[in-house]
Design a protein around this motif. Structure first.
Motif, PDB file in Angstrom:
ATOM      1  N   LYS A 354      23.378-153.504  62.927  1.00 47.91           N
ATOM      2  CA  LYS A 354      23.197-154.828  63.543  1.00 47.91           C
ATOM      3  C   LYS A 354      22.415-155.798  62.678  1.00 47.91           C
ATOM      4  CE  LYS A 354      23.503-153.977  68.531  1.00 47.91           C
ATOM      5  NZ  LYS A 354      22.795-154.172  69.820  1.00 47.91           N
ATOM      6  N   GLN A 355      21.379-155.300  62.028  1.00 49.72           N
ATOM      7  CA  GLN A 355      20.451-156.187  61.332  1.00 49.72           C
ATOM      8  C   GLN A 355      20.413-155.977  59.826  1.00 49.72           C
ATOM      9  OE1 GLN A 355      16.774-155.235  63.309  1.00 49.72           O
ATOM     10  NE2 GLN A 355      17.706-155.408  65.337  1.00 49.72           N
ATOM     11  N   GLY A 356      21.082-154.923  59.353  1.00 52.04           N
ATOM     12  CA  GLY A 356      21.032-154.612  57.933  1.00 52.04           C
ATOM     13  C   GLY A 356      19.743-153.955  57.500  1.00 52.04           C
ATOM     14  N   THR A 357      18.953-153.473  58.466  1.00 46.56           N
ATOM     15  CA  THR A 357      17.680-152.819  58.153  1.00 46.56           C
ATOM     16  C   THR A 357      17.931-151.401  57.655  1.00 46.56           C
ATOM     17  OG1 THR A 357      16.573-154.097  59.884  1.00 46.56           O
ATOM     18  CG2 THR A 357      15.433-152.137  59.051  1.00 46.56           C
ATOM     19  N   LEU A 358      17.578-151.126  56.412  1.00 47.95           N
ATOM     20  CA  LEU A 358      17.835-149.803  55.840  1.00 47.95           C
ATOM     21  C   LEU A 358      16.923-148.754  56.468  1.00 47.95           C
ATOM     22  CD1 LEU A 358      18.211-150.635  52.043  1.00 47.95           C
ATOM     23  CD2 LEU A 358      20.020-150.098  53.678  1.00 47.95           C
ATOM     24  N   PRO A 359      17.469-147.577  56.809  1.00 45.19           N
ATOM     25  CA  PRO A 359      16.634-146.496  57.336  1.00 45.19           C
ATOM     26  C   PRO A 359      15.710-145.953  56.245  1.00 45.19           C
ATOM     27  CG  PRO A 359      18.973-146.132  57.821  1.00 45.19           C
ATOM     28  CD  PRO A 359      18.896-147.230  56.811  1.00 45.19           C
ATOM     29  N   PRO A 360      14.639-145.306  56.633  1.00 47.15           N
ATOM     30  CA  PRO A 360      13.770-144.682  55.626  1.00 47.15           C
ATOM     31  C   PRO A 360      14.505-143.556  54.907  1.00 47.15           C
ATOM     32  CG  PRO A 360      13.112-144.021  57.845  1.00 47.15           C
ATOM     33  CD  PRO A 360      14.135-145.095  58.007  1.00 47.15           C
ATOM     34  N   THR A 361      14.079-143.275  53.705  1.00 47.04           N
ATOM     35  CA  THR A 361      14.593-142.123  52.978  1.00 47.04           C
ATOM     36  C   THR A 361      13.730-140.908  53.323  1.00 47.04           C
ATOM     37  OG1 THR A 361      13.223-142.664  51.060  1.00 47.04           O
ATOM     38  CG2 THR A 361      15.473-143.549  51.092  1.00 47.04           C
ATOM     39  N   ALA A 362      14.173-139.738  52.901  1.00 45.35           N
ATOM     40  CA  ALA A 362      13.417-138.509  53.169  1.00 45.35           C
ATOM     41  C   ALA A 362      13.515-137.597  51.952  1.00 45.35           C
ATOM     42  CB  ALA A 362      13.968-137.789  54.402  1.00 45.35           C
ATOM     43  N   PRO A 363      12.436-136.862  51.654  1.00 43.21           N
ATOM     44  CA  PRO A 363      12.476-135.928  50.523  1.00 43.21           C
ATOM     45  C   PRO A 363      13.411-134.767  50.801  1.00 43.21           C
ATOM     46  CG  PRO A 363      10.434-135.680  51.755  1.00 43.21           C
ATOM     47  CD  PRO A 363      11.121-136.873  52.326  1.00 43.21           C
ATOM     48  N   ARG A 364      13.912-134.160  49.752  1.00 42.04           N
ATOM     49  CA  ARG A 364      14.788-132.993  49.878  1.00 42.04           C
ATOM     50  C   ARG A 364      13.937-131.722  49.987  1.00 42.04           C
ATOM     51  NH1 ARG A 364      19.674-135.431  48.077  1.00 42.04           N
ATOM     52  NH2 ARG A 364      19.339-137.552  48.846  1.00 42.04           N
ATOM     53  N   ILE A 365      14.499-130.703  50.592  1.00 42.20           N
ATOM     54  CA  ILE A 365      13.830-129.404  50.666  1.00 42.20           C
ATOM     55  C   ILE A 365      13.630-128.879  49.250  1.00 42.20           C
ATOM     56  CG2 ILE A 365      14.156-127.004  51.388  1.00 42.20           C
ATOM     57  CD1 ILE A 365      15.507-128.096  53.928  1.00 42.20           C
ATOM     58  N   THR A 366      12.467-128.295  49.007  1.00 41.91           N
ATOM     59  CA  THR A 366      12.103-127.850  47.657  1.00 41.91           C
ATOM     60  C   THR A 366      12.862-126.585  47.273  1.00 41.91           C
ATOM     61  OG1 THR A 366       9.885-128.761  47.977  1.00 41.91           O
ATOM     62  CG2 THR A 366      10.181-127.200  46.156  1.00 41.91           C
ATOM     63  N   ARG A 367      13.409-126.591  46.058  1.00 42.37           N
ATOM     64  CA  ARG A 367      14.136-125.433  45.530  1.00 42.37           C
ATOM     65  C   ARG A 367      13.559-125.003  44.189  1.00 42.37           C
ATOM     66  NH1 ARG A 367      19.031-124.420  47.912  1.00 42.37           N
ATOM     67  NH2 ARG A 367      19.741-125.929  49.461  1.00 42.37           N
ATOM     68  N   SER A 368      13.767-123.727  43.858  1.00 43.97           N
ATOM     69  CA  SER A 368      13.311-123.220  42.562  1.00 43.97           C
ATOM     70  C   SER A 368      14.222-123.758  41.470  1.00 43.97           C
ATOM     71  CB  SER A 368      13.333-121.691  42.544  1.00 43.97           C
ATOM     72  OG  SER A 368      14.658-121.205  42.685  1.00 43.97           O
ATOM     73  N   SER A 369      13.688-123.993  40.297  1.00 42.35           N
ATOM     74  CA  SER A 369      14.487-124.503  39.191  1.00 42.35           C
ATOM     75  C   SER A 369      15.391-123.426  38.594  1.00 42.35           C
ATOM     76  CB  SER A 369      13.572-125.072  38.107  1.00 42.35           C
ATOM     77  OG  SER A 369      12.652-124.086  37.667  1.00 42.35           O
ATOM     78  N   LEU A 370      15.031-122.165  38.763  1.00 35.87           N
ATOM     79  CA  LEU A 370      15.796-121.093  38.139  1.00 35.87           C
ATOM     80  C   LEU A 370      17.016-120.686  38.950  1.00 35.87           C
ATOM     81  CD1 LEU A 370      16.054-119.074  35.826  1.00 35.87           C
ATOM     82  CD2 LEU A 370      14.577-117.508  37.110  1.00 35.87           C
ATOM     83  N   LEU A 371      16.831-120.315  40.211  1.00 30.33           N
ATOM     84  CA  LEU A 371      17.937-119.824  41.044  1.00 30.33           C
ATOM     85  C   LEU A 371      18.322-120.789  42.158  1.00 30.33           C
ATOM     86  CD1 LEU A 371      16.825-116.069  41.353  1.00 30.33           C
ATOM     87  CD2 LEU A 371      18.563-117.035  39.830  1.00 30.33           C
ATOM     88  N   ASN A 372      17.655-121.927  42.221  1.00 30.12           N
ATOM     89  CA  ASN A 372      17.961-122.955  43.221  1.00 30.12           C
ATOM     90  C   ASN A 372      17.707-122.474  44.648  1.00 30.12           C
ATOM     91  OD1 ASN A 372      18.763-125.665  43.675  1.00 30.12           O
ATOM     92  ND2 ASN A 372      20.794-125.006  44.306  1.00 30.12           N
ATOM     93  N   ARG A 373      16.795-121.536  44.800  1.00 32.13           N
ATOM     94  CA  ARG A 373      16.478-121.020  46.135  1.00 32.13           C
ATOM     95  C   ARG A 373      15.443-121.899  46.828  1.00 32.13           C
ATOM     96  NH1 ARG A 373      15.894-114.515  44.769  1.00 32.13           N
ATOM     97  NH2 ARG A 373      18.155-114.104  44.511  1.00 32.13           N
ATOM     98  N   ILE A 374      15.536-121.946  48.164  1.00 26.13           N
ATOM     99  CA  ILE A 374      14.556-122.699  48.936  1.00 26.13           C
ATOM    100  C   ILE A 374      13.179-122.051  48.777  1.00 26.13           C
ATOM    101  CG2 ILE A 374      13.842-123.318  51.283  1.00 26.13           C
ATOM    102  CD1 ILE A 374      16.776-123.653  51.986  1.00 26.13           C
ATOM    103  N   GLN A 375      12.188-122.867  48.466  1.00 25.84           N
ATOM    104  CA  GLN A 375      10.825-122.378  48.294  1.00 25.84           C
ATOM    105  C   GLN A 375      10.092-122.390  49.632  1.00 25.84           C
ATOM    106  OE1 GLN A 375       9.607-121.378  44.835  1.00 25.84           O
ATOM    107  NE2 GLN A 375      11.787-121.138  45.291  1.00 25.84           N
ATOM    108  N   ARG A 376       9.231-121.380  49.845  1.00 24.42           N
ATOM    109  CA  ARG A 376       8.585-121.195  51.146  1.00 24.42           C
ATOM    110  C   ARG A 376       7.084-121.004  50.991  1.00 24.42           C
ATOM    111  NH1 ARG A 376      12.555-120.920  54.589  1.00 24.42           N
ATOM    112  NH2 ARG A 376      14.633-120.410  53.793  1.00 24.42           N
ATOM    113  N   ASP A 377       6.375-121.334  52.081  1.00 29.23           N
ATOM    114  CA  ASP A 377       4.932-121.143  52.083  1.00 29.23           C
ATOM    115  C   ASP A 377       4.609-119.709  52.476  1.00 29.23           C
ATOM    116  OD1 ASP A 377       5.212-120.987  54.859  1.00 29.23           O
ATOM    117  OD2 ASP A 377       4.533-123.041  55.200  1.00 29.23           O
ATOM    118  N   SER A 378       3.331-119.428  52.650  1.00 26.25           N
ATOM    119  CA  SER A 378       2.904-118.054  52.939  1.00 26.25           C
ATOM    120  C   SER A 378       3.355-117.579  54.320  1.00 26.25           C
ATOM    121  CB  SER A 378       1.376-117.942  52.831  1.00 26.25           C
ATOM    122  OG  SER A 378       0.749-118.848  53.734  1.00 26.25           O
ATOM    123  N   TYR A 379       3.799-118.492  55.170  1.00 22.02           N
ATOM    124  CA  TYR A 379       4.273-118.118  56.515  1.00 22.02           C
ATOM    125  C   TYR A 379       5.793-117.954  56.563  1.00 22.02           C
ATOM    126  CZ  TYR A 379      -0.307-120.187  57.322  1.00 22.02           C
ATOM    127  OH  TYR A 379      -1.654-120.503  57.247  1.00 22.02           O
ATOM    128  N   GLY A 380       6.456-118.229  55.440  1.00 21.25           N
ATOM    129  CA  GLY A 380       7.913-118.120  55.404  1.00 21.25           C
ATOM    130  C   GLY A 380       8.631-119.407  55.757  1.00 21.25           C
TER     131      GLY A 380
END
Length: 476
Positions: A354-380
């Protein structure tokens, strides 16, 4: 000597010519859009008997001032074929291959009974058929936002499997239904949008639509990917799209088309209308190429950390109209409130259209550079991505793996494997993380405030989240 175009009169003439050229170009584009809309065949609409239809949610929404009616849409549908190789950049070209396939299929309409409550937006959902029956997944997920803001909603059965499932449940009501194949599904979607626009007196009880949005989840999202890349440039019948839980590519235009889709496809960068892509963590874990999406003036892409392809909230919505008992799964289903992000998506899309107001962007889920796996915290739990307070102030591990412990029938197996898991923290861990309830609530509120400020939570959902956190038995 002064150059001719540098003289004041010449500059005015040049400027006028440029403006006339721009106006002429705009007029031609407008004419082209109208011509494209007019090219979509006009369907016939017939009201079905009141009540008793598949996915009837009248009892659930009447208190909110909404009606739930079923209609039948019929006509001659077109099929498309690709006119060139379907490339990974999504810039697909298609042409009408045939235009004489008869069809007759149900569509349901949920709308405010009071015209003053209508916000002018019609959501047309490509109903999901992965279960063998039509499911209104995006209604389930965003119903709170639809009802509180006054959207009108159309649920379309445009795939053969879904119609056959409805016939199985009610052979008499759907006896005249006819969908010979899925090749015509794209054109039926276009014809449904045209019917909303042109026959609103019948379909919407006189509510005049301002904007029409196509939405779809999972298999429907795959087909909407094809629609956006190949059909929307031709027909331009939708004002915006929500593609929810898509795979890496789309689905080819017709079964007889020798040109298949590439293994990986983005939404075309020259999309004519806003396209919002919404992915769960489970989606991007198995379909990582979707993360190649690039945000632009017409494209937004969000990945929600800690979420699954389906979840407890979605399953509750499915089971509320199902006669099938809930599946027995190894772990409780994922309880990340993904639906609140989906509420925000539709709200942003309306402002975008309606107004041309762009939605906010969002960061991508973090992946490892080697195997492209999703990175996780100590809780999984996943790192990065769009983060709700539930994952920044965790009380559980929000997993994407689960399995059935009961029936191995497809529907039960599918329900368990796609719904992810929720593994609550032990009382001792909770006490360590949050020594007092006030400590938990204050941390949760800070995270919720961040999500609100970022545009990932709507004010109504932010308030609801805080109310729930205020009464949560944390720590135990």
């Amino acid at each position: 000597m002064t150059h001719l175009t540098h003289a004041p009169g010449a500059r005015r003439a040049f400027t006028l010519a440029r403006h006339l050229k721009s106006a002429a170009t705009a007029a031609l584009l407008a004419i082209g859009a109208v011509a494209a809309w007019a090219a979509v065949p006009q369907a016939a609409i017939q009201a079905a008997p009141v009540g008793g239809h598949f996915l009837d949610r009248s009892a659930q929404i009447s208190a909110a001032g909404y009606t739930d009616r079923e209609f039948f849409i019929s006509g001659l549908a077109r099929t498309y074929r690709a006119s060139s190789t379907l490339r990974s950049d999504g810039k697909w070209s298609a042409y009408v291959y045939s235009s004489n396939t008869p069809y007759n299929t149900p569509l349901l309409v949920r709308r405010p009974a009071d015209p003053t409550k209508f916000n002018g937006i019609v959501i047309v959902e490509w109903l999901n058929v992965s279960s063998g029956y039509v499911l209104d997944i995006d209604w389930i997920m965003a119903k709170e936002e639809f009802l509180r803001q006054g959207y009108a909603y159309v649920g379309l059965t445009n795939q053969k499997t879904g119609l056959e499932g409805s016939k199985e449940k009610n052979p008499t009501r759907y006896a005249a239904g006819n969908l010979p194949n899925d090749d015509i599904s794209y054109d039926i979607l276009s014809q449904a949008a045209k019917a909303v626009r042109d026959q609103y007196q019948v379909l919407l009880g006189g509510l005049v639509p301002q904007k029409i949005v196509a939405t779809g989840h999972s298999q429907s999202a795959l087909r909407l990917t094809t629609y956006v890349n190949a059909i929307q440039p031709l027909e331009r019948v939708f004002d915006g799209f929500v593609i929810h839980g898509r795979g890496n590519s789309g689905i080819k235009l017709s079964s007889g088309d020798l040109r298949g889709t590439p293994s990986s496809t983005v939404i075309r960068s020259d999309a004519s209308h806003p396209v919002f892509q919404l992915q769960s963590e489970m989606d991007v874990n198995s379909q990582s190429d979707t993360s190649k999406a690039t945000d632009s003036a017409k494209i937004r892409y969000w990945e929600v950390a800690g979420s699954s392809h389906s979840d407890q909230y979605m399953l509750e919505g499915v089971y509320s109209v199902s006669t099938r008992p809930p599946a027995s799964c190894e772990k409780p289903a994922n309880r990340m409130p993904f639906y609140r992000v989906q509420n925000a998506v539709y709200s942003h899309l309306v402002k975008w259209m309606k107004q041309g107001t762009l939605p906010p962007t969002a960061p991508r889920i973090t992946r490892s550079s080697l195997l492209n796996r999703i990175q996780r915290d100590s809780y999984g739990n996943a790192l990065g991505g769009l983060r709700l307070p539930e994952i920044d102030v965790p009380i559980a591990t929000y997993g994407i793996d689960n399995s059935t412990t009961g029936s191995f029938e497809f529907l039960d197996l599918f329900a368990c494997t796609t719904s992810g898991s929720h593994e609550a923290f032990t009382a001792s861990r909770l006490s360590t993380l949050y020594p007092t309830h006030a400590d938990y609530y204050n941390k949760y509120k800070a995270a919720a405030d961040r999500a609100l400020a970022a545009g990932y939570l709507l004010p109504a959902d932010h308030a609801k989240a805080l109310q729930q956190a205020s009464t949560a038995p944390i720590p135990r």
